[in-house]
Design a protein around this motif. Sequence first.
Motif, mmCIF file in Angstrom:
data_model
loop_
_atom_site.group_PDB
_atom_site.id
_atom_site.type_symbol
_atom_site.label_atom_id
_atom_site.label_comp_id
_atom_site.label_asym_id
_atom_site.label_seq_id
_atom_site.Cartn_x
_atom_site.Cartn_y
_atom_site.Cartn_z
ATOM 1 N N SER A 1 60.943 40.532 76.390
ATOM 2 C CA SER A 1 60.931 40.227 74.764
ATOM 3 C C SER A 1 60.834 41.389 74.129
ATOM 4 O O SER A 1 60.347 42.339 74.667
ATOM 5 N N GLY A 2 61.546 41.397 72.937
ATOM 6 C CA GLY A 2 61.751 42.423 71.914
ATOM 7 C C GLY A 2 62.922 42.042 70.996
ATOM 8 O O GLY A 2 63.335 40.987 70.980
ATOM 9 N N THR A 3 63.159 43.003 70.066
ATOM 10 C CA THR A 3 64.007 42.783 68.922
ATOM 11 C C THR A 3 65.422 42.842 69.467
ATOM 12 O O THR A 3 66.273 42.027 68.927
ATOM 13 N N ALA A 4 65.816 43.453 70.548
ATOM 14 C CA ALA A 4 67.210 43.499 70.948
ATOM 15 C C ALA A 4 67.322 42.756 72.388
ATOM 16 O O ALA A 4 66.741 43.009 73.248
ATOM 17 N N SER A 5 68.477 41.853 72.306
ATOM 18 C CA SER A 5 68.815 41.248 73.676
ATOM 19 C C SER A 5 70.006 41.977 74.308
ATOM 20 O O SER A 5 70.096 42.081 75.417
#
Length: 299
Positions: free
Chosen positions: A245-249
């Motif tokens: 999980s995080g801002t960018a995929s």
Amino acid sequence: MSQEQDVQRLTDTMAKFTAYIGKHLPTDVEAKLKELREKETKPLAKAVFMSMAENQEAAARLDRPSCQDTGMIQYFITAGAKFPLLGELEEILREATLEATRKAPLRHNTVETFDEKNTGTNTGTRSPWLDWEIVPGDDGATIDVYMAGGGCTLPGAATVLMPGQGYEGVADFVFDVISSRGVNACPPLLVGVGVSTAAETAARLSKKALMRPVDSHAHHPNAAKMEDLLEEGLNELGIGPQGLSGTASVMGVNIESSARHPSTIGVAVSTGCWAHRRGRIRINADLSYEIVSHQGAVL
Ligand code: SF4
């Protein structure tokens, strides 16, 4: 120089370049990872990005491959019809793979299908995989080297949509693939999308899309717009680096297309992982060369 010496010279260059690709990310990928690392606000995701950067620094310092999976070697060749070693290139690239495997060293990944035996050389039937485009009149060759790791190859998929499914169907397919299997490919991903008539033409284009720089755009403005919309939407999934999980995929979405039959929409997805090991080299007719993908690279 004799032709034999020329063959040896180009084999050496391609062996060194192939080994180099396993240890150094291309300039565009490094820059994108830095950008995503600096933008990331979630502590765990930021820590993962930091460890990716440390991994790359250690690979260069220790002269070792940057991932244990050095992949299946694939060469995407755009060769001039007048390139002096056109007829020798297949054998040159096979020898270069053998040499890079010994010298880098690269992990032995090539398993003969149906025999289920590892050849121990990274060469085998149709391996390294060669993709050819011949350019009339040109006397040089541009070669993209790609290391197709298991994880980053795993999400790959192709299908043929009914025409009524339209571009919405293309977007749905991309989202299905990335949301269900993208995590296997060590995100943030470079997503290659091919849109064409059939499954195999779309699949080839989706892989060629991965050879385009991150942050480049398709020529057609509608395709370029779709790249941006898909990138934005996929990032909203919040997969984050290594799927934690995080801002960018994704690092980006690249679309390549061809004209197609009006009754079909072939669509395919290929994925590149954060350690997207590809490199582009331009070989001139006199066998001098320029490394396009890695700024300041010395072989
Ligand atoms: S997906 Fe990429 S980074 Fe992850 S294990 Fe495979 S090659 Fe290495």
